[in-house]
Design an enzyme around this catalytic site. Structure first.
Site, PDB file in Angstrom:
ATOM      1  N   HIS A  83      -7.773   9.678  -1.716  1.00  0.00           N
ATOM      2  CA  HIS A  83      -7.073   9.678  -0.422  1.00  0.00           C
ATOM      3  C   HIS A  83      -7.899  10.286   0.725  1.00  0.00           C
ATOM      4  O   HIS A  83      -7.934   9.721   1.825  1.00  0.00           O
ATOM      5  CB  HIS A  83      -5.719  10.383  -0.567  1.00  0.00           C
ATOM      6  N   LYS A  86      -2.872   5.927  -4.221  1.00  0.00           N
ATOM      7  CA  LYS A  86      -3.983   6.852  -3.923  1.00  0.00           C
ATOM      8  C   LYS A  86      -3.731   8.188  -4.599  1.00  0.00           C
ATOM      9  O   LYS A  86      -2.591   8.644  -4.668  1.00  0.00           O
ATOM     10  CB  LYS A  86      -4.085   7.069  -2.402  1.00  0.00           C
ATOM     11  N   ASP A 132       0.830  -1.206   0.000  1.00  0.00           N
ATOM     12  CA  ASP A 132       0.000   0.000   0.000  1.00  0.00           C
ATOM     13  C   ASP A 132       0.863   1.254   0.000  1.00  0.00           C
ATOM     14  O   ASP A 132       1.555   1.540   0.972  1.00  0.00           O
ATOM     15  CB  ASP A 132      -0.894   0.011   1.250  1.00  0.00           C
ATOM     16  N   TYR A 166       3.089   9.912  -0.541  1.00  0.00           N
ATOM     17  CA  TYR A 166       4.187   9.337   0.253  1.00  0.00           C
ATOM     18  C   TYR A 166       5.540   9.582  -0.429  1.00  0.00           C
ATOM     19  O   TYR A 166       6.593   9.382   0.172  1.00  0.00           O
ATOM     20  CB  TYR A 166       4.014   7.829   0.479  1.00  0.00           C
TER      21      TYR A 166
END
Ligand code: NAP
Length: 280
Positions: A116, A83, A49, A54
């Site tokens: 998200h 996401k 994930d 990120y």
């Protein structure tokens, strides 16, 4: 009940998603994330994930390629989630953000793509873009993250395709029972982020007592509680011994009494932002 690390839940469109995956939030792009992903695949994980925000999709992609090669398995054996970030919300911008994620990951499809956060006034156009990508075969399953019941109700009013997954903060201090029941009723798979409350629960006395009884760690007890609740879970670790520990949860079963004891720890306490009150 899941019997091993590669067991899957079947989403409402028939796609199979592993019950346990590796999370990589706050894992640095480059060697840190490459090594975590490789360690996970090597030790039997089949789900990863990540998210555009990120900022480690490039490393995740390298880890996936190297990990698959080392394990002698193929892309289809892995379930990869990313996401779309809030600043890319909107129809065209989401289509473009998806292509960027895919390129960074070095993949030609995603298994799951999520909205998200439920940014008011923006998530419906974003959802239309996910529906397009899904219909085009570029994503096997589409879903949302951080959606409360009212966000889901609102989305469902106009959605052509029902989300397959809702990924939300969920752990013993925030057990999400109402949302879980709602999602089960609608055929939406709930997935727990920060299942270990980012480490805040790992010295909890009640959890310690339960863990000792089963000869397991607190982390293992929490992750097992997720499985027995029918919740997909994605603990993050950059340490191989913990990646292994977090996956060694298929060889014991919590009694219904212990499940209830863990349920009773709920305080509706969040370690992350509140989906009804965030400003990003
Ligand atoms: N959709 C969203 O908005 C959202 C938000 C947050 C997170 N997520 C996803 O959910 C994943 C998991 O959440 P998270 O990363 O926030 O937190 P988490 O998985 O609850 O906790 C991770 C922390 O616990 C430590 N840890 C992991 N296993 C352990 C063990 N067995 N014993 C002791 N400590 C352990 C890790 O340290 P080490 O790494 O040093 O082992 C890290 O500090 C994320 O990585 C991300 O993929 C999604």
């Amino acid at each position: 009940m899941a019997k091993n690390l590669q067991d899957t839940t079947t989403l409402n469109n028939g796609v199979k998603m592993p019950w346990l995956g590796l999370g990589v939030f706050k894992v640095e792009d480059g060697n840190e994330v490459i090594n975590s992903v490789k360690a996970a695949i090597k030790n039997g994980y089949r789900s990863i994930d990540t998210a555009a925000v990120y900022d480690n999709e490039t490393g995740v992609g390298i880890g996936i390629r190297e990990g698959l090669k080392e394990a002698g398995i193929s892309r289809e054996d892995l379930f990869v989630t990313s996401k779309v970030w809030n600043s890319d919300f909107g129809y065209e911008t989401t289509l473009a953000a998806f292509e960027t994620s895919l390129k960074k990951l070095g993949l030609d499809y995603l298994d799951l793509y999520l909205i998200h956060w439920p940014v008011e006034g923006k998530y419906k156009d974003t959802w239309r873009a996910l529906e397009t990508l899904y219909k085009d075969g570029k994503i096997k399953a589409i879903g949302v993250s951080n959606f409360q019941i009212h966000h889901l109700e609102d989305l469902l009013k106009d959605a052509e395709i029902k989300p397959m997954v809702n990924q939300v903060e969920c752990h013993p201090l925030l057990s999400q029972k109402e949302l879980l029941a709602y999602c089960k009723d609608k055929g939406i798979q709930l997935e727990a982020w920060s299942p270990l409350a980012q480490g805040q629960l790992l010295d909890h006395p009640v959890l310690q007592e339960i863990a000792s009884k089963y000869n397991k760690s607190i982390a293992q007890v929490i992750l097992r509680w997720d499985l027995q609740n029918g919740v997909v879970t994605i603990p993050k670790s950059i340490k191989e011994h913990r990646i292994i520990e977090n996956a060694t949860i298929f060889d014991f079963e919590l009694s219904s009494d212990d499940m209830e004891r863990i349920d009773s720890l709920n305080q509706n306490h969040r370690v992350g932002p509140d989906p009804d009150n965030f400003d990003f």
